[in-house]
Design an enzyme around this catalytic site. Structure first.
Site, PDB file in Angstrom:
ATOM      1  N   HIS A   9       0.847  -1.209   0.000  1.00  0.00           N
ATOM      2  CA  HIS A   9       0.000   0.000   0.000  1.00  0.00           C
ATOM      3  C   HIS A   9       0.871   1.243   0.000  1.00  0.00           C
ATOM      4  CE1 HIS A   9       0.334   1.114   4.339  1.00  0.00           C
ATOM      5  NE2 HIS A   9       0.288  -0.182   4.588  1.00  0.00           N
ATOM      6  N   ASP A  57       6.560   0.903   6.354  1.00  0.00           N
ATOM      7  CA  ASP A  57       5.109   0.731   6.280  1.00  0.00           C
ATOM      8  C   ASP A  57       4.481   1.788   5.384  1.00  0.00           C
ATOM      9  OD1 ASP A  57       2.536  -0.140   6.802  1.00  0.00           O
ATOM     10  OD2 ASP A  57       2.396   0.875   8.721  1.00  0.00           O
ATOM     11  N   GLU A  82      -4.789   2.284   2.854  1.00  0.00           N
ATOM     12  CA  GLU A  82      -4.856   1.190   3.816  1.00  0.00           C
ATOM     13  C   GLU A  82      -4.873   1.701   5.245  1.00  0.00           C
ATOM     14  OE1 GLU A  82      -3.149  -1.937   6.544  1.00  0.00           O
ATOM     15  OE2 GLU A  82      -2.429   0.082   6.106  1.00  0.00           O
ATOM     16  N   GLU A  83      -4.179   2.814   5.493  1.00  0.00           N
ATOM     17  CA  GLU A  83      -3.977   3.247   6.869  1.00  0.00           C
ATOM     18  C   GLU A  83      -5.230   3.820   7.525  1.00  0.00           C
ATOM     19  OE1 GLU A  83      -1.627   2.359   8.469  1.00  0.00           O
ATOM     20  OE2 GLU A  83       0.222   2.288   7.311  1.00  0.00           O
ATOM     21  N   ASP A 102       3.286  -6.341   3.756  1.00  0.00           N
ATOM     22  CA  ASP A 102       2.938  -5.199   4.609  1.00  0.00           C
ATOM     23  C   ASP A 102       3.437  -5.437   6.035  1.00  0.00           C
ATOM     24  OD1 ASP A 102       1.931  -2.828   5.544  1.00  0.00           O
ATOM     25  OD2 ASP A 102      -0.158  -3.489   5.634  1.00  0.00           O
ATOM     26  N   HIS A 119       4.522   3.445  12.192  1.00  0.00           N
ATOM     27  CA  HIS A 119       3.628   4.601  12.364  1.00  0.00           C
ATOM     28  C   HIS A 119       4.272   5.769  13.111  1.00  0.00           C
ATOM     29  CE1 HIS A 119      -0.414   2.186  11.887  1.00  0.00           C
ATOM     30  NE2 HIS A 119       0.432   2.014  10.875  1.00  0.00           N
TER      31      HIS A 119
END
Length: 460
Positions: free
Chosen positions: A285, A297, A331-332, A359, A427
């Site tokens: 993603h 990520d 996606e997030e 992922d 993140h």
């Protein structure tokens, strides 16, 4: 009768397994190809260089200018590399903007007054504009604790302070056991009248960087501001509350949700020479949270997929079936891209015979998870001696990922690298390109290339 049936099934299964195993000449052929794939990846590091270029645009939250710039850059690179069917698929995505005010201070305290806490708004959070968010803190470590308190949290700020369990070897399991307080914390606190929530960062790293993520709301429950706090300040706040139960905290946020905005999924192909309408889909993603640059990520996942195609093409291999790389958006903080590609896969001329997602970052390869019937799973597992050329140690039953969850296919797979350190970066501002090791990343791409090529030649 059951015993006889079991024996017959075992004989059938064993005979099938034997019939599907590769003969010595094929094992030798594919092993030579696997060696070439690994050697090319590690010597040239072309995928890692592309990953660096993609990450130069900074964080790529869905709907942001950075996200669009990076997608258009990747589209150009796919064309320059000579891939076929380079396609931008329009997708309307959420457009949440962080704003420039994210403040959390201890406002009432004998010992900590005016102490600033390192926080970030959770994705999708409402702002504090027009509200006075200043209140006492109630600390909980579970929803059970919160439910027992019930109305006692009314007018207060709920502080979720449950850490990831460091004693678990599988950090993904530890993440799964802690992340509900981030995603569902605001809903559960608001139904008892809380006015805001503070959530401990879901990470294995003892730093003070907020590790971001989404917060969920329900229309029938008041939407309250939600922030995440760095680990060191979470520990400090917990100790401060023990000393002063009447301590107060003030929160200010000016984040906002704007109307949905146009973005894109992006994909490209190496078209198969014999079965061009049978597709092996490789997915990452393209969006990331707006701290760091989302290198692990999930830029790494996108470029695992693209590098797999690049290696196959560069070695002049001619796969029988089409191998596709797809960068999926959103996606997030939603799954709009996954939904759009899933809908497309239902109506397009292609049959997706396998969908594989990366992922879990760019760490050293360990294995693949697969969701397939027993015969297909057995066939994939029989290739392990060849996949070991790229340090793949196992193939296990398990899921693929949210970005391929809507694709109509018989087999879904997930690439599994070493994730012991993954949640140090996840993140957060720590997720930068220097956190991804070139050789680890390239070996992962090589593993995916080998598996994709085997599926293209042998089918499923």
């Amino acid at each position: 009768m059951n015993t006889l049936k079991s024996i017959l099934l075992f004989i059938i299964f064993t005979n099938y397994a034997f019939s599907q195993s590769l003969d010595n000449s094929k094992i030798e052929k594919y092993s030579i190809i696997a060696d070439k794939i690994v050697k090319y990846a590690l010597e040239n590091e072309e995928g890692y260089k592309l990953l660096e270029g993609f990450c130069q645009f900074g964080p790529r939250l869905s709907g942001s200018e950075n996200s669009l710039k990076s997608i258009f850059w990747a589209e150009k690179k796919m064309k320059e590399l000579g891939f076929e069917n380079v396609t931008l698929q329009p997708v309307m995505v959420p457009h949440w903007v962080r704003g420039n005010i994210e403040k959390c201070i201890i406002s009432k305290s004998k010992f900590y007054k005016n102490r600033k806490l390192n926080v970030g708004a959770l994705g999708g959070s409402v702002s504090t504009i027009g509200k006075n968010i200043e209140a006492e803190i109630i600390e909980v470590k579970s929803f059970d604790e919160l439910n027992k308190l019930g109305e006692k949290v009314k007018g207060k700020i709920v502080f979720y302070n449950r850490p990831m369990e460091k004693g678990l070897v599988n950090t993904m399991d530890a993440y799964g056991r802690a992340v509900d307080q981030r995603s569902m914390g605001a809903i559960n606190a608001a139904k008892y009248g809380a006015i805001a929530v503070i959530v401990r960062s879901v990470t294995t790293k003892e730093d003070n960087s907020p590790h971001l993520g989404s917060v969920n709301y329900l229309d029938e429950i008041p939407k309250i501001p939600a922030i995440v706090i760095g680990i060191k300040d979470a520990n400090l706040l917990s100790e401060a509350i023990k000393k002063e139960p009447d301590l107060k905290v003030k929160i200010e946020l000016n984040c906002k949700t704007l109307p949905d905005i146009l973005s894109y999924n992006l994909f490209c192909d190496i078209v198969g020479t014999e079965y061009p309408d049978e597709v092996i889909l490789l997915v990452g993603h393209s969006d990331s949270w707006d701290a760091g640059v989302g290198a692990h990520d999930d830029a790494a996942g996108c470029f695992h997929a693209l590098e797999a195609l690049n290696i196959i093409k560069s070695l002049n291999l001619k796969p029988k079936r089409t191998i596709r790389c797809a960068f999926i958006i959103n996606e997030e903080n939603g799954i709009r891209g996954a939904l759009a590609y899933g809908k497309y896969s239902d109506t397009c001329k292609y049959k997706h015979i396998c969908a594989l997602e990366s992922d879990r970052g760019g760490g050293s390869p360990l294995g693949f998870y697969a969701t397939a019937d027993s015969l297909k799973f057995l066939k994939i597992s029989s290739w392990l001696p060849i996949l070991q050329k790229a340090n793949i140690e196992w193939i296990r039953h398990g899921g693929g990922g949210v970005d391929i969850s809507k694709v109509k296919t018989d087999v879904t797979m997930g690439f599994a690298p070493d994730i012991l350190k993954y949640f140090d970066f996840h993140h957060s501002a720590n997720d930068v390109i220097s956190a991804v090791h070139p050789r680890e990343f390239e070996l992962g791409a090589a593993a995916i290339a080998i598996l994709s090529y085997l599926i293209s030649e042998e089918g499923l």
